[in-house]
Motif scaffolding. Sequence first.
Motif, PDB file in Angstrom:
ATOM      1  N   VAL A  47      34.934  49.240  -1.530  1.00 47.29           N
ATOM      2  CA  VAL A  47      35.227  48.898  -2.913  1.00 47.29           C
ATOM      3  C   VAL A  47      33.897  48.587  -3.567  1.00 47.29           C
ATOM      4  N   MET A  48      33.528  49.374  -4.584  1.00 44.29           N
ATOM      5  CA  MET A  48      32.215  49.221  -5.204  1.00 44.29           C
ATOM      6  C   MET A  48      32.360  48.738  -6.630  1.00 44.29           C
ATOM      7  N   GLY A  49      31.317  48.191  -7.121  1.00 46.12           N
ATOM      8  CA  GLY A  49      31.319  47.737  -8.512  1.00 46.12           C
ATOM      9  C   GLY A  49      30.169  46.786  -8.719  1.00 46.12           C
ATOM     10  N   SER A  50      29.720  46.705  -9.969  1.00 43.56           N
ATOM     11  CA  SER A  50      28.633  45.771 -10.256  1.00 43.56           C
ATOM     12  C   SER A  50      29.217  44.362 -10.291  1.00 43.56           C
ATOM     13  N   SER A  51      28.343  43.355 -10.422  1.00 45.45           N
ATOM     14  CA  SER A  51      28.869  41.992 -10.448  1.00 45.45           C
ATOM     15  C   SER A  51      29.689  41.811 -11.724  1.00 45.45           C
ATOM     16  N   GLY A  52      30.807  41.117 -11.600  1.00 47.00           N
ATOM     17  CA  GLY A  52      31.701  40.926 -12.736  1.00 47.00           C
ATOM     18  C   GLY A  52      32.751  41.997 -12.839  1.00 47.00           C
ATOM     19  N   SER A  53      32.724  42.966 -11.921  1.00 50.77           N
ATOM     20  CA  SER A  53      33.695  44.050 -11.996  1.00 50.77           C
ATOM     21  C   SER A  53      35.041  43.644 -11.408  1.00 50.77           C
ATOM     22  N   GLY A  54      35.072  42.509 -10.753  1.00 49.03           N
ATOM     23  CA  GLY A  54      36.336  42.024 -10.192  1.00 49.03           C
ATOM     24  C   GLY A  54      36.494  42.326  -8.719  1.00 49.03           C
ATOM     25  N   ALA A  83      36.288  53.906  14.077  1.00 47.39           N
ATOM     26  CA  ALA A  83      36.556  55.098  14.869  1.00 47.39           C
ATOM     27  C   ALA A  83      37.630  54.821  15.907  1.00 47.39           C
ATOM     28  N   SER A  84      37.678  53.547  16.364  1.00 48.41           N
ATOM     29  CA  SER A  84      38.690  53.198  17.365  1.00 48.41           C
ATOM     30  C   SER A  84      40.016  52.833  16.703  1.00 48.41           C
ATOM     31  N   GLY A  85      40.121  53.013  15.384  1.00 48.26           N
ATOM     32  CA  GLY A  85      41.419  52.857  14.740  1.00 48.26           C
ATOM     33  C   GLY A  85      41.579  51.639  13.856  1.00 48.26           C
ATOM     34  N   ARG A  86      40.589  50.780  13.781  1.00 48.39           N
ATOM     35  CA  ARG A  86      40.710  49.568  12.985  1.00 48.39           C
ATOM     36  C   ARG A  86      40.522  49.890  11.500  1.00 48.39           C
ATOM     37  N   THR A  87      41.421  49.393  10.655  1.00 49.94           N
ATOM     38  CA  THR A  87      41.289  49.592   9.221  1.00 49.94           C
ATOM     39  C   THR A  87      40.191  48.675   8.689  1.00 49.94           C
ATOM     40  N   VAL A  88      39.314  49.235   7.840  1.00 51.26           N
ATOM     41  CA  VAL A  88      38.192  48.443   7.343  1.00 51.26           C
ATOM     42  C   VAL A  88      38.148  48.508   5.827  1.00 51.26           C
ATOM     43  N   VAL A  89      37.996  47.376   5.167  1.00 52.03           N
ATOM     44  CA  VAL A  89      37.755  47.361   3.730  1.00 52.03           C
ATOM     45  C   VAL A  89      36.406  46.694   3.500  1.00 52.03           C
ATOM     46  N   LEU A  90      35.492  47.444   2.897  1.00 52.65           N
ATOM     47  CA  LEU A  90      34.140  46.926   2.640  1.00 52.65           C
ATOM     48  C   LEU A  90      34.012  46.667   1.145  1.00 52.65           C
ATOM     49  N   ILE A  91      33.534  45.490   0.803  1.00 53.53           N
ATOM     50  CA  ILE A  91      33.236  45.229  -0.603  1.00 53.53           C
ATOM     51  C   ILE A  91      31.713  45.296  -0.716  1.00 53.53           C
ATOM     52  N   THR A  92      31.209  46.107  -1.581  1.00 55.63           N
ATOM     53  CA  THR A  92      29.753  46.256  -1.626  1.00 55.63           C
ATOM     54  C   THR A  92      29.294  46.784  -2.979  1.00 55.63           C
ATOM     55  N   HIS A  93      28.009  46.636  -3.246  1.00 58.84           N
ATOM     56  CA  HIS A  93      27.471  47.322  -4.412  1.00 58.84           C
ATOM     57  C   HIS A  93      26.326  48.243  -4.010  1.00 58.84           C
ATOM     58  N   GLU A  94      26.164  48.403  -2.687  1.00 55.15           N
ATOM     59  CA  GLU A  94      25.077  49.241  -2.196  1.00 55.15           C
ATOM     60  C   GLU A  94      25.621  50.615  -1.805  1.00 55.15           C
ATOM     61  N   ASP A 149      35.190  46.497 -14.829  1.00 58.56           N
ATOM     62  CA  ASP A 149      35.971  45.583 -15.660  1.00 58.56           C
ATOM     63  C   ASP A 149      37.400  45.380 -15.127  1.00 58.56           C
ATOM     64  N   GLY A 150      37.479  45.251 -13.827  1.00 59.74           N
ATOM     65  CA  GLY A 150      38.782  44.932 -13.249  1.00 59.74           C
ATOM     66  C   GLY A 150      39.726  46.109 -13.136  1.00 59.74           C
ATOM     67  N   GLN A 151      39.219  47.296 -13.341  1.00 64.66           N
ATOM     68  CA  GLN A 151      40.096  48.470 -13.234  1.00 64.66           C
ATOM     69  C   GLN A 151      39.484  49.498 -12.303  1.00 64.66           C
ATOM     70  N   VAL A 152      40.343  50.259 -11.590  1.00 64.51           N
ATOM     71  CA  VAL A 152      39.852  51.318 -10.722  1.00 64.51           C
ATOM     72  C   VAL A 152      39.503  52.511 -11.603  1.00 64.51           C
ATOM     73  N   VAL A 153      38.217  52.905 -11.592  1.00 60.56           N
ATOM     74  CA  VAL A 153      37.808  54.027 -12.441  1.00 60.56           C
ATOM     75  C   VAL A 153      37.534  55.292 -11.628  1.00 60.56           C
ATOM     76  N   ALA A 154      37.314  55.104 -10.326  1.00 56.78           N
ATOM     77  CA  ALA A 154      37.073  56.279  -9.500  1.00 56.78           C
ATOM     78  C   ALA A 154      37.586  56.025  -8.102  1.00 56.78           C
ATOM     79  N   ASP A 155      38.092  57.040  -7.453  1.00 48.68           N
ATOM     80  CA  ASP A 155      38.617  56.907  -6.088  1.00 48.68           C
ATOM     81  C   ASP A 155      38.250  58.190  -5.357  1.00 48.68           C
ATOM     82  N   VAL A 156      37.138  58.170  -4.613  1.00 47.38           N
ATOM     83  CA  VAL A 156      36.607  59.389  -4.002  1.00 47.38           C
ATOM     84  C   VAL A 156      36.797  59.344  -2.486  1.00 47.38           C
ATOM     85  N   ARG A 157      37.358  60.392  -1.949  1.00 42.78           N
ATOM     86  CA  ARG A 157      37.502  60.449  -0.486  1.00 42.78           C
ATOM     87  C   ARG A 157      36.339  61.220   0.101  1.00 42.78           C
TER      88      ARG A 157
END
Lengths: 408, 298
Positions: B78-85, B231-242, B257-265
């Motif tokens: 999950v990416m976003g600048s600071s204040g993006s929620g 890779a061994s099957g664990r679901t991971v959610v990373l919050i980052t801006h890098e 601004d608190g909304q999903v604007v892009a979702d890229v696989r």
Amino acid sequence: MNPFETLRFAVGGLSANKVRSALTMLGVLIGVAAVIILLAVGNGSSQSVKDSIEKLGTNSLTISSGSGGAFGGGRSTSGSTGTKPLTVDDARALADPASAPDVKSVAPEVSTSQTAIYQGASHTVSQVVGTYPAYFEASNSKVDKGDYFSADDVLNSRKVAVIGSTTATDLFGTVSPVGRKVVIGGTPFTVVGVLATKGGTGFQDPDDTVIAPLPTVQNAFTGFGPVSQILVEAKSADATTPAQNEITTVLMGTHGIKDANSLDFRVSSQESLLSTQSDTNKTFTVLLGAVAAISLLVGGIGITNIMLVTVTERTREIGIRKAIGAPKGVILGQFLAESTLLSLIGGGLGVVAGLIGSHFRIVGIKPVVIPASVWGAFAIAVAIGLFFGSYPANRAASLRPIEALRHE
Amino acid sequence: MRLGLGGRAGAHRRGSPPEAPLEEGPWGPPPVIEVRSLLKTYGHGDATVRALGGPPDPATGASPGVDLLVEQGDMVAVMGSSGSGKSTLMNILGCLDVPTSGRYLLDGIDVGGLDEHQLSLVRNRKIGFVFQSFNLVPRTPALAQVELPLAYAGVRTAERRRRALAALALVGLADRVDHRPNELSGGQQQRVAVARALVTAPAMLLADEPTGNLDSHSTEEVLSIVDRLNASGRTVVLITHEDEVARHAKRVVRLVDGQVVADVRQAPADGPPPALRDPAVFAALSPHALTEAGGGSR
């Protein structure tokens, strides 16, 4: 989380701030030790007063001039016409076995304070008593060296005296006083005996005394007027109450009093003296206990204070623990365990300090530890830890994890 | 602990809505995260701050809210600048904060209906946290640190020790079990945190800027551990801006601004993460990561 782990966490938490934990414990320690020692001092003083009153003899009754009495309860006699003083004749009337069958012996006494001089050594004797030989038995005074003076000495107004042990050491030092002449208030007396040490506490030393025949003292110091009090010995400890009644009846006769409520004399037994004393002592002990309890309370507040600081300091740690799934109860338990541990160790050391402290004489009183006070103080200290720790612990447990984690 | 693994049971008792496909049935396993119209606001009236959910619709006055679905085995950044929620989202996903409105199903459990005690169980069983500032318990050796979540779960001492040692071995710290946080480097501390997060075998690993306080070498170390876990099957959610971190994810969700604007696989959910699919190519692209991977989705 088993109790052992909670305890291990608590020990870890406390040892993280050793000085602070030690000082908090010190507060509880002082509180518990104060409760134990002060109650022991109160108890010790009432014990010693009881002992010294028992030393005076339990069968004896003291008649003194004045209103009220053992039965009257201190009613004012301002309405009665004059108070008749006690006289030697009153004492003679009491010695009559027909009217007072429970009276064993009667000793009228006058007392004064005089300066005694022996070979330049001067000593102010607080109590110079003139009386009959029956006084010795009634007041439980035993002669250690020499002998009592006899009825013959009284009849002949001989200038002989029996002196207390304090008077003896002050005047004669290591020399044996028996047979030596001592000048008391300008009159030379021959010492015939020295009383055994009674010991005791209070403002007056019972061993600083000179006892001489009644007419001698009256002649030399007080004059042949009223006597200050009459010491009566009942036949047995059980006979003190009937003896008291007989004395009242006889003296009402000699003083011409018809109303039992307006007596001009007072008959008091050692028993009544004892109960008055123990009442006073109870008040004294309760006051001491209250002061100590306050210091224990202050110690408890110290625990609250320190635990609040600890909770604030470790807010972030609490947040971490909550984030990885610590339930409220575990956090509560951890901080309660810390505060209880503080009071437990503080209380335990306080008991030790209290027991050690009560081995020493405190303001001339030998403390006597009340076992209940030891358990009581310890239990209250632990309860205080639980009670005063519950507020900070609750605060820690109710922290919202998100806010706790943000805390810097 | 009373609830056992049935946080599920709690959700049922509270009457899970009929439309929620919670059971493993014809539709397969439930998604690990299912978020519907999530909204988070702070304050009241004019002073209301919309941390999550986007600005209100001028016509209806209602915010669209955030919808997010994360499948099992996926690795989402999950990416976003600071204040993006993104931090607010992370707190809600981690059950540390509650949404103002909207539904959140974690591994099939409706989290909104749980009380505090049940939430602490959910955090313990379902989520493994890794924070930017490591957040290790002070004065506690690494082994005890990793044992802690198991202790709260009521696991017996011997079993606890065995699992904690295994988790520490997995992050390569088998020789550091007796070290306290102040005796470990930043990278090592974060690896202890990862071990602590995965020791309970949670439904998802939730990492909030896991490499934000680390140098590039430690960053690679930690991320490779995360890659292997996924890779061994664990679901991971990373919050980052890098972008460098997001590059490791199979899917990148961008918040503004608190909304999903892009979702890229970037890679299929049920395969190895990008870094392990073709390590040579992945490593080769690394120096240009900022222009290649990051610029692509912008």
